[in-house]
Design an enzyme around this catalytic site. Sequence first.
Site, PDB file in Angstrom:
ATOM      1  N   THR A 111       0.849  -1.213   0.000  1.00 21.07           N
ATOM      2  CA  THR A 111       0.000   0.000   0.000  1.00 21.07           C
ATOM      3  C   THR A 111       0.875   1.251   0.000  1.00 21.07           C
ATOM      4  O   THR A 111       0.885   2.018   0.970  1.00 21.07           O
ATOM      5  CB  THR A 111      -0.907   0.008   1.244  1.00 21.07           C
ATOM      6  OG1 THR A 111      -0.068  -0.194   2.399  1.00 21.07           O
ATOM      7  CG2 THR A 111      -1.956  -1.082   1.174  1.00 21.07           C
ATOM      8  N   LYS A 235      -1.564   0.125  14.009  1.00 24.10           N
ATOM      9  CA  LYS A 235      -0.474  -0.214  13.094  1.00 24.10           C
ATOM     10  C   LYS A 235       0.203   1.022  12.538  1.00 24.10           C
ATOM     11  O   LYS A 235       1.433   1.155  12.586  1.00 24.10           O
ATOM     12  CB  LYS A 235      -1.001  -1.087  11.956  1.00 24.10           C
ATOM     13  CG  LYS A 235       0.006  -1.387  10.878  1.00 24.10           C
ATOM     14  CD  LYS A 235       1.211  -2.141  11.401  1.00 24.10           C
ATOM     15  CE  LYS A 235       2.331  -2.184  10.403  1.00 24.10           C
ATOM     16  NZ  LYS A 235       3.452  -3.029  10.790  1.00 24.10           N
ATOM     17  N   ARG A 242       7.800   4.843  15.778  1.00 17.87           N
ATOM     18  CA  ARG A 242       9.185   4.382  15.587  1.00 17.87           C
ATOM     19  C   ARG A 242       9.939   5.387  14.730  1.00 17.87           C
ATOM     20  O   ARG A 242      11.079   5.745  15.000  1.00 17.87           O
ATOM     21  CB  ARG A 242       9.192   3.004  14.926  1.00 17.87           C
ATOM     22  CG  ARG A 242      10.584   2.421  14.723  1.00 17.87           C
ATOM     23  CD  ARG A 242      10.468   0.959  14.293  1.00 17.87           C
ATOM     24  NE  ARG A 242      11.734   0.335  14.017  1.00 17.87           N
ATOM     25  CZ  ARG A 242      12.571  -0.132  14.951  1.00 17.87           C
ATOM     26  NH1 ARG A 242      12.291   0.045  16.219  1.00 17.87           N
ATOM     27  NH2 ARG A 242      13.708  -0.736  14.608  1.00 17.87           N
ATOM     28  N   CYS A 293       7.602   0.465   5.016  1.00 17.96           N
ATOM     29  CA  CYS A 293       6.661   0.774   6.100  1.00 17.96           C
ATOM     30  C   CYS A 293       6.835   2.178   6.664  1.00 17.96           C
ATOM     31  O   CYS A 293       5.985   3.034   6.494  1.00 17.96           O
ATOM     32  CB  CYS A 293       6.822  -0.272   7.185  1.00 17.96           C
ATOM     33  SG  CYS A 293       6.858  -1.928   6.504  1.00 17.96           S
TER      34      CYS A 293
HETATM   35  N1  SAJ Z   1      16.550   2.685  11.358  1.00 20.09           N
HETATM   36  C1  SAJ Z   1      17.381   3.697  11.866  1.00 20.09           C
HETATM   37  N2  SAJ Z   1      17.604   3.714  13.211  1.00 20.09           N
HETATM   38  C2  SAJ Z   1      17.060   2.777  14.066  1.00 20.09           C
HETATM   39  C3  SAJ Z   1      16.197   1.763  13.522  1.00 20.09           C
HETATM   40  C4  SAJ Z   1      15.975   1.736  12.159  1.00 20.09           C
HETATM   41  O1  SAJ Z   1      17.897   4.552  11.133  1.00 20.09           O
HETATM   42  O2  SAJ Z   1      17.344   2.831  15.274  1.00 20.09           O
HETATM   43  C5  SAJ Z   1      16.297   2.652   9.901  1.00 20.09           C
HETATM   44  C6  SAJ Z   1      16.721   1.322   9.261  1.00 20.09           C
HETATM   45  O3  SAJ Z   1      18.063   1.385   8.851  1.00 20.09           O
HETATM   46  C7  SAJ Z   1      15.766   1.228   8.070  1.00 20.09           C
HETATM   47  C8  SAJ Z   1      14.506   1.904   8.595  1.00 20.09           C
HETATM   48  O4  SAJ Z   1      14.894   2.697   9.720  1.00 20.09           O
HETATM   49  O5  SAJ Z   1      16.275   1.944   6.954  1.00 20.09           O
HETATM   50  C9  SAJ Z   1      13.410   0.933   9.038  1.00 20.09           C
HETATM   51  O6  SAJ Z   1      13.987   0.001   9.880  1.00 20.09           O
HETATM   52  P1  SAJ Z   1      13.104  -0.932  10.867  1.00 20.09           P
HETATM   53  O7  SAJ Z   1      14.053  -1.585  11.785  1.00 20.09           O
HETATM   54  O8  SAJ Z   1      12.010  -0.163  11.470  1.00 20.09           O
HETATM   55  O9  SAJ Z   1      12.570  -2.044   9.864  1.00 20.09           O
HETATM   56  P2  SAJ Z   1      11.126  -2.243   9.177  1.00 20.09           P
HETATM   57  O10 SAJ Z   1      10.690  -1.001   8.545  1.00 20.09           O
HETATM   58  O11 SAJ Z   1      11.248  -3.462   8.346  1.00 20.09           O
HETATM   59  O12 SAJ Z   1      10.189  -2.656  10.415  1.00 20.09           O
HETATM   60  C10 SAJ Z   1       9.187  -1.821  10.942  1.00 20.09           C
HETATM   61  C11 SAJ Z   1       8.866  -2.387  12.329  1.00 20.09           C
HETATM   62  N3  SAJ Z   1       7.971  -1.511  13.015  1.00 20.09           N
HETATM   63  C12 SAJ Z   1       8.121  -1.295  14.340  1.00 20.09           C
HETATM   64  O13 SAJ Z   1       9.017  -1.819  14.992  1.00 20.09           O
HETATM   65  C13 SAJ Z   1       7.129  -0.373  14.979  1.00 20.09           C
HETATM   66  C14 SAJ Z   1       8.273  -3.784  12.184  1.00 20.09           C
HETATM   67  O14 SAJ Z   1       7.837  -4.258  13.435  1.00 20.09           O
HETATM   68  C15 SAJ Z   1       7.060  -3.718  11.253  1.00 20.09           C
HETATM   69  O15 SAJ Z   1       6.509  -4.993  11.057  1.00 20.09           O
HETATM   70  C16 SAJ Z   1       7.501  -3.172   9.912  1.00 20.09           C
HETATM   71  O16 SAJ Z   1       8.017  -1.857  10.090  1.00 20.09           O
HETATM   72  C17 SAJ Z   1       6.268  -3.138   8.992  1.00 20.09           C
HETATM   73  O17 SAJ Z   1       6.188  -4.043   8.152  1.00 20.09           O
HETATM   74  O18 SAJ Z   1       5.419  -2.308   9.229  1.00 20.09           O
END
Ligand code: SAJ
Length: 479
Positions: A111, A235, A242, A293
């Site tokens: 989406t 969600k 985050r 996401c």
């Molecule tokens: N990132 C940072 N600093 C951090 C953590 C992540 O810069 O401390 C960056 C990562 O490098 C990446 C992006 O953010 O580029 C996203 O990373 P992520 O660890 O959030 O990975 P996603 O997007 O795959 O996972 C998120 C998660 N959401 C939450 O924890 C609230 C996951 O639980 C969800 O299932 C997923 O989104 C989703 O599918 O919605």
Amino acid sequence: MDQVKGGLAKVLGAKGPIGRVGVVGMGYVGIPSAVLFADSGAFEEVIGFQRDSPSSGYKIDLLNRGETPLKGEEPDLGEMLKKVVGAGTFRCSPDFSLVSGLDAVTLAIQTPFRDPKDLIPDFTPLHDGLASVGKHLSPGTLVVIESTVTPGTTGGIARRILEEESGLVAGRDFALAHAPERVMVGRLLRNIREHDRVVGGIDAPSTERATGLYRTVLSTGKVIPMTAMAAEVTKTAENAFRDLQIAAANQLALYCEAMGVNFYDVHAGIASLKEEGVTRAILYPGAGVGGHCLPKDTYHLERGVKESGKGLDYPKNAESIFILARRINDFMPNHMHRLTVEGLGRAGKKLAGSRVAILGWAFLHDSDDTRNTPSEPYRDLLVAGGADVAVHDPYVDRSPGVTISHDLREVISGADVVAILTGHRAYRSLAPRDVKNWCGAEHPVIVDGRNIVDPDAFIGAGFVYKGIGRGDRNHHPIA
Ligand code: SAJ
């Protein structure tokens, strides 16, 4: 919750327990979900639906041979897929007419946003999927949307499409719920089993029916029931939160650079405040926020309150804190560009005509997922500035508009700058001496966007070092 007393509950009762399940969308969410349903032993058969499209049709045969199209490290997924295909409990098909024989269908379809600025999502893939399901929907079927959607979608447009296509009425003839996925690449199966599952039906019988479905795949996770709208807000909000936490870390890192302080000292300090009820969930700064996401779910939340919110009370002319967080996180590739130009300046070079080796094209460490990768806007800024760019990634074979090599030495050879964009494990063992030899320059520049390397080891080898949040090292004397 509109209770259709007895109506739907009776229809579901007559249908009996869920025996055959369909999962629409064979991607990072649909494949592990379908495999877990098929391996649960609770269902006769699970059918994964995949359009036979030029870009994704290849997945159908691959999956039916028991092979996963997902490249990154996904513990247990390959084995479990082979097992359920071998046992005949899972198969993949493009034939949506098979929906008529199913008791439950989940949709895990992307989406994305067409235009975040005006909050316009591209729901075409989801609407097409809903229409294909609606055309063959039989009474008593449960439909669950797992995709992240704008709050109000399940009880709104999704319900309308299913009703128009099927001629049935949600909450009377079929059940409808939202049970958002919460998976991360690299731990897909574990996340589905162990994370609590938010389940929100358009009514109580729908919530109950969906709860029964997800209980079959949960190990330590439990179902958290609520309304469909509350589930949609949960969600979108958990990802917006985050993103906000990451933006706060990025802003703090920029402050630390400006004040000559090491962000990671500050992080350790803040995280050390532990007391009953006091949580200090401070996250990490970096080269940017990518994935399918976080870069978009904030806009789903904002669109939800814009479309479904009534009488919102908010400070006049104050920007949404979530939108501001998006802007800060989208700014980080620009900051990487600035550190690159500054680093080259310290080495007496200009960006134009320089060779930059980008390490990492995936948006997340140790994965092959390149959706909305921060590496792309960074690469575009370099090219616009006249630099020659080469890209390395250990997991990503190909991605539109970029040539990716798995040969680290080849990519770094002759580079003026080595820029780390993704925190892949492989980059943690970069040896300064080898990298310097490959660069073949007296003072190559290393820009660390993920705090992967030891600054002093590279500075000691004659590099010009730049790191996000490393105000304590970014102006080091050059050895
Ligand atoms: N990132 C940072 N600093 C951090 C953590 C992540 O810069 O401390 C960056 C990562 O490098 C990446 C992006 O953010 O580029 C996203 O990373 P992520 O660890 O959030 O990975 P996603 O997007 O795959 O996972 C998120 C998660 N959401 C939450 O924890 C609230 C996951 O639980 C969800 O299932 C997923 O989104 C989703 O599918 O919605």
